[in-house]
Motif scaffolding. Sequence first.
Motif: not given
Length: 1019
Positions: A16-26
């Motif tokens: 399962g995936l969440v909406s956030e991407r790695f670039s959103d956090l970093l």
Amino acid sequence: MGYDFHKFVSKAVKPGLVSERFSDLLPGLRSAKSLKGRGLAGKQLYVHQKQALDALLSGENLVLKAGTGSGKTEAWFLYTAQKKVRTLAVYPTLALSNDQMQRLADYCADLGMKQMPIDALRKQEYINKIGSRALRNDLASSDIVITNPAYLLNELKRIAFSKPSFIKDFLANCGLVVLDEFDFYGPRSISILLTMMKLVVELINPAIQLVVMTATLQDPYEVAEMLSKINGRKTSVVDGEAFHAENRAYLILGKSLEKVWSRIRGHREKLEDLGAGPDVLKCLNDFDYFRRNFFKLVDTAEAAGVEVKEFFEDPAEVLRHYAEDYALTLVFTNSIAAAEEMARRVSMKLGDSKAVATHHHLLLKTQRQQIEENARKGVVRLVFTPRTLSQGIDIGDVKRVVHLGLPRNVREFRQREGRKGRRPEIEWTETVVIPFSQWDRHLLSKGVDVFKKWVELPVERTVVNRENLYGSLFKALFSFQSPLMRGRMDKSEILFLRSLGLERDGLLTTLGKNAWLKMNFYEFAPPYGIKRWRVGEDGGLRNLEDISHVDLVEKFQPGAVDPSSDGVVVEARVGGSRGRVVTAVVVDDLRESRLRRVDSLAPGLEEYERTKLRWGETPDIKRDYRSGRLQSVVHLVAQVPANGFGYFTEFPNRVEWRVASERRQILTVGERTFVSRQYKSIEVPTPTYGVYGDYTYGLTVEASPLDDQSLLRIGACFIVIVFRRLYNISVDLLKYDVHVVGERKIVSFYESESACLIPKTDWRKVYEDVSSYSPDELDEVLMEQVDEQAYASFMALKLDWETARKHALKIIEYVLLRETLRVQLGEFAVDVVKPSRALKAVSFSAVFLGLRDDMGAGLYTLALFDGQDTIVFTGMTEFNQPSENADGTVSKLLNLVNQGFKLLVYDFDNLVKTLETCGLEGLKALLTGLVQSGRIIDVKSQLADKLGKQIPLEILETSLGLKKSMLSDLAVRRELERRRRPSMRFIRSKPERLKQAMENFLSDEARNIFIAWLVSQKV
């Protein structure tokens, strides 16, 4: 290509995936320069990655359980990078973390962070290049330091002794420690590793968070509680699924199966005349059933003399096509030599293609790195490897894994499988199984359904137990030696060391000092291995990878085959002041011409050739080895703790070659057909070297003298199988042995490495599970894998599982009896009067140890205890007759009997048999006469009448908590003497150490028989 196969398809798994991407956090990843960084930036987080991040942000420890390729590394890296938390990442070996290190290096470069790997080898390289001070400063200023447990342990020792440390400053400011590839470790290593984390918190930094990364751990909550106990933080357990593309698995059978089937059907009458069972005959009538049981029918046909055209000519014929495929294929073999040979054969078919490579530890590190890089670039398409790529290394878009021969355990099979399909963009993957060894054929001869059942077995458990005393031992020794920790030790730690004989009067004993020196991470031995040399074609030597001290004892004795190099050990080099320390082993090619030149191996080779010719077969030792028809076996003798945690030693007793015939025989049991071979065990007349010891758990029970040794062995094997099938315990963790001393039998269980499995086992539940367990054909395969000796006896019983079950239950009953007696007899043991001459009783016992069967030679000991004094006598036998009279002992016995003393024995029938073995016919006649006059009390029979059970003496002694020497220890001492092939002169001298051991044992036993009689009066 005309090959037939079975196909199994596994559906794709998408976490399962969440909406956030790695670039959103970093956000820094949006401008990443590296390919890996740019690829990560746009990816959505898996649900388990987000849950892991949230747990860490909340200040909790974390146990993240997710499969291979599930982004576990990225889960903790998010936290490290987002919150600028300095992190120590610990991998089993840095060689297994190349891919993770490369990914982390790219991510760190994209985000302006600093990563630095450090181990013993790299440390020296750094020092040579930049100096110690600069290295220490570089590590202290790093955001991520990557290391292995062995190096970390060495650094902790330096810190504890106030010596300069390279990573102390980094650890002091570190916020997170990640223990990755947790499944790689055995239970002993896990105990040390978690204790090391405790020391880091106590000595350096109490604020550290802890993370464990695992793929298959079955007890994550047990580990979570242990982490919380270390640093006082709450620990979250997060489960996640790994991405898996659709997998298409192919079990290759062979070419032109319909032609093979048709040919064998033409010999139906021949098969019937030789006794083929209904299962084989059904194969002749039903082609689909034949395909599912292909190998069984082919083996049976060949045993009947039916010439079946080679149905699988050359695996290279299949593998060559994969070198021309666009997908990257890994081919796993069971040895380095097999990998090299098959790579050569494929290259020759392709015209020396650059698309084919091998990858193993005998290649230089730079060579391995180049192969990995070429595989990522697509230059190399087909990589042959024995094991080095089975865990931790990601070399690109692996789409296919080929098993050229199956591994012996499910864990390694899954590790191999985990190398493919690690990229979400891969739509499907392939598994190809090509039967190549005797193990494969044996498994597949049971049918495709049994093969599938083996593949689907749960992975062997990583056993983790907070009560494992190995961690306590490590911490107590560490604290005792450390000036910083010594003052923090509590009384229980000192008493624990004292109970093991490691401390006395505030100092470590010699045993304790040796234990501290050997307390290293990977094994209980010096921190360096045993050198291994290979003889080249020109007679010169080249250095192979070092072997461990335990492998020296268990696998690398002179005459043993070295499977990693298709060689044979021809020499063990020794040194030291007494010439007993093995410094190196020398391996030569497994060829007749080479073996014939080695004095100790030439007789074994001669016997091998004579055996083959007697069978009407052509001797070819290398061919027989590669086909699995020749194996070397190092027979070990283990001295194990009798009941609980203690010191364990094992030593090699002898080396045998086990040769199987090419021709097979048909055996029918019920409706099933088995194909067996003739076997010959050839003892290799070479000396054996070395002893390996460590601390572990053991359990020893004495069986009845009436129990059959081979059946007890089958029963013990049944117990190990049940542990594997019902509890997922590796068959390599729980070991057993059956000793015979005179007429007495002892069954010992022990853990090959300390796991606290035995004391935590509910034996009543095991009894119920063994009673209700229904064995199947897979268990036959497991029995042969666990114990070939037991399997041979089992086949002679025509696979009588009920007999196996009966003797397994007998053994468990002996274990349970000890616990029951401890409760039943405890109060009586306290209340009985002390032994005294005034009681007018004398106990008598005897023991015999055979040292030379060919000469009927050995030692015997007699012991009397009259309530006050003990009299012992040790004599020797030659040609099964005593060489001297035990007049003093007999006179004392007669004198006491004449004074009206009762004679106490434990198991009269067994005692008489022992006296017969020693040739003491006069003493036997005396005892027989005393029985007839009613002057002998058989304490065992007396207790059996009152308790309703026959109780072996050792079980009674353990239940009453009596002082005793172990009968199993005496058996081990006998084997130590026997392996030296003692001369008659040596035996006649009555060697002092063995004589003393026998007299100590029998003195204890005579006194304990007296006490058992006193107890019997109270019951």
